[in-house]
Design a protein around this motif. Sequence first.
Motif, PDB file in Angstrom:
ATOM      1  N   SER A 206     -11.617  52.713   7.237  1.00  0.00           N
ATOM      2  CA  SER A 206      -9.922  52.444   6.617  1.00  0.00           C
ATOM      3  C   SER A 206     -10.231  50.441   6.638  1.00  0.00           C
ATOM      4  O   SER A 206      -9.837  50.521   5.849  1.00  0.00           O
ATOM      5  N   ARG A 207     -10.682  50.428   7.973  1.00  0.00           N
ATOM      6  CA  ARG A 207     -11.197  48.771   7.417  1.00  0.00           C
ATOM      7  C   ARG A 207     -12.189  48.356   7.342  1.00  0.00           C
ATOM      8  O   ARG A 207     -13.061  47.342   8.666  1.00  0.00           O
ATOM      9  N   PRO A 208     -13.457  48.391   6.752  1.00  0.00           N
ATOM     10  CA  PRO A 208     -14.770  48.055   6.900  1.00  0.00           C
ATOM     11  C   PRO A 208     -14.873  46.426   6.195  1.00  0.00           C
ATOM     12  O   PRO A 208     -14.316  46.170   5.814  1.00  0.00           O
ATOM     13  N   GLU A 271     -10.463  42.682  12.469  1.00  0.00           N
ATOM     14  CA  GLU A 271      -9.416  43.702  12.463  1.00  0.00           C
ATOM     15  C   GLU A 271     -10.306  44.495  11.909  1.00  0.00           C
ATOM     16  O   GLU A 271      -9.319  46.062  11.821  1.00  0.00           O
ATOM     17  N   ALA A 272     -11.142  44.860  11.265  1.00  0.00           N
ATOM     18  CA  ALA A 272     -12.050  45.264  10.872  1.00  0.00           C
ATOM     19  C   ALA A 272     -12.569  46.778  12.048  1.00  0.00           C
ATOM     20  O   ALA A 272     -12.459  46.519  12.943  1.00  0.00           O
ATOM     21  N   PRO A 296     -12.962  44.302  19.314  1.00  0.00           N
ATOM     22  CA  PRO A 296     -14.050  44.540  20.601  1.00  0.00           C
ATOM     23  C   PRO A 296     -13.997  46.231  20.272  1.00  0.00           C
ATOM     24  O   PRO A 296     -14.676  46.669  20.773  1.00  0.00           O
ATOM     25  N   ASP A 297     -12.782  46.162  18.969  1.00  0.00           N
ATOM     26  CA  ASP A 297     -12.534  48.109  18.393  1.00  0.00           C
ATOM     27  C   ASP A 297     -13.531  48.528  18.081  1.00  0.00           C
ATOM     28  O   ASP A 297     -13.660  49.172  17.307  1.00  0.00           O
ATOM     29  N   ALA A 298     -14.735  47.767  17.139  1.00  0.00           N
ATOM     30  CA  ALA A 298     -15.543  47.471  15.404  1.00  0.00           C
ATOM     31  C   ALA A 298     -16.620  48.225  16.492  1.00  0.00           C
ATOM     32  O   ALA A 298     -17.082  48.612  17.163  1.00  0.00           O
ATOM     33  N   GLU A 346      -6.026  49.458  -0.235  1.00  0.00           N
ATOM     34  CA  GLU A 346      -5.256  49.351   0.410  1.00  0.00           C
ATOM     35  C   GLU A 346      -5.883  47.779   1.624  1.00  0.00           C
ATOM     36  O   GLU A 346      -4.904  46.732   1.517  1.00  0.00           O
ATOM     37  N   TRP A 347      -6.880  47.789   2.380  1.00  0.00           N
ATOM     38  CA  TRP A 347      -7.389  47.147   2.634  1.00  0.00           C
ATOM     39  C   TRP A 347      -8.637  45.797   2.074  1.00  0.00           C
ATOM     40  O   TRP A 347      -7.866  44.760   2.163  1.00  0.00           O
ATOM     41  N   THR A 348      -8.829  46.222   0.967  1.00  0.00           N
ATOM     42  CA  THR A 348      -9.243  45.401   0.322  1.00  0.00           C
ATOM     43  C   THR A 348      -8.056  44.942  -0.853  1.00  0.00           C
ATOM     44  O   THR A 348      -8.342  42.996  -1.245  1.00  0.00           O
TER      45      THR A 348
END
Length: 561
Positions: A206-208, A271-272, A296-298, A346-348
Amino acid sequence: MKRLTGGQAAVEALRAEEIGHVFGLVGSATMELFDALHDADDIRFFGVRDERTGAHMADGFSRMSGKPGIVLAGQNGPGATNLVTGLAQAKAAYSPVISVAGALSSSHRYRDAFQELDQDDLMRAVTKKSWTVPSCDRIPEMFREAFRHAMAPRRGPVQLNLPRDVLSAQSEFPEFSKPFECRPTSIAAGSQEVISSAASLLATASRPLIIAGGGIKNSGNSEKCVALAESLNCPVATSPGHGDAMPFGHPLNAGQMGPRGNPVATRLAKEADVILALGTRLGFNSTFYSHEYISPDAEIIHVELEPAAIGRHFPARMGIMADASSVADQIRREIERTKDRQMADEWTSAFRRERAEWLKRRDGAAMLDAIPIHPSGLFKKLRDILPKNAAVTLDAGTLCLQATDALEYNMPRSLFTPLDFGLVGFSFACGLGVKVAAPDRPVVSLMGDGGFGMTVSELSTAVDCGINTVTLVLNNGCWGAEKAYQREFFSERYIGADISSPPFDKLAELYGAKGYKAVNIGDMASALEDALECDMPVVIDVQMDPDALYSFRRDSFSHRN
């Protein structure tokens, strides 16, 4: 068979590799080689004033052309030691510089002879490999090895030492020909299984985010990264120093990320949920090795030719040891075959709005009336005036670091920086090499007054050889980065930070170049417009605000907060 001296054989070996440009400094240890160059009408020699800057010119030539850059240190001993800084810089940039140096006569080794030095041992730390040619008849073989090692992935500088007696000896040589069989003949690609997994991970993100580095920029195939981004509708951040890996005006370009990048690209990296790292080590300049600059979560898909770089600083969900542009193309094709994929619209869309607002704020905040000139005003005018095909070289130092993401790069091989080596005194000489490689492109070099003072003697090379670059000396009368640290962390206890210089515009004219002095933005804009039309080397002495300093390495002084 032809009977040649070692010097003639060395020149024939260069000719066989289709070398047309050599940078260097004449020396008595290599007279046979220079004498042979005299007759080589198809190889142009650029005589420099210092071996270090000659190496920077060869480095700039390599980075722009994608071909080996040749630097010749005519003297052994001090001529070779002067190369070290330039070769260390080339190694940090994976630039295929081939350094050729004179060496002590074989019979004089280990006798404490004049200018004796173990040049192989010296160069091992700053090159991929260093050789000393043992005999005249092996010169072609050693040159082939030098070119093969320099150009083999990952590319980098090599050192070839030619003893005096080897150059003066004679031998019978067969016909010289370019040894194509010694070159890499295929580009590494990812296996289908791992490509499918990477494509699936990106297609469901969702956030690439794609982070493109030197492996994309230097491949000559950056359009494959662009095509992948378009297929995903995914933003692309670039690693610092590689802002030209993605065209500035592309709607998916976020600019450079990290501590020296912009806040929009840096937020994306923080945030990705899935990051495709293409041809970047995610190293010091991009991250300071900290999750302050990368999520840290990507889930990270790390694509690198250097296996030791994969997952080295941040755990990778999957690693792909391959050419970054080839992998980008493989993933794109797999993505386009995927029927059930989630578009991160949405992210883009949010990113594109934020990017547009950031660029508008940046222009609006530019201080155009400040005297002395403020960096924000300078960079705004450079964005307005520089042609779209301009190549920009930067130095290290506080003002040039502020410029890293402040300018616009519209095509690959438009931005040349010291990268992780952080070298002051690089930009002007590098720009000369870039211009030799791309004579039809305008080349503009930015550097501080301290860095230019280190290398100003190469104005003779620029004038003598007709290398018409434009150099902006950002003159703030100090070593800016160090003064910023002394100001912010050492209670303004200044020592060694303030420096004096001659008027660089007048100095340029004494060398036979064109000089301008700019005390306000209008002066600078007028001078730059003239300089871009001037068929001469140009120096613009730009009077900068000495208080407009910025501390980039705040992490180094966290113990003093």
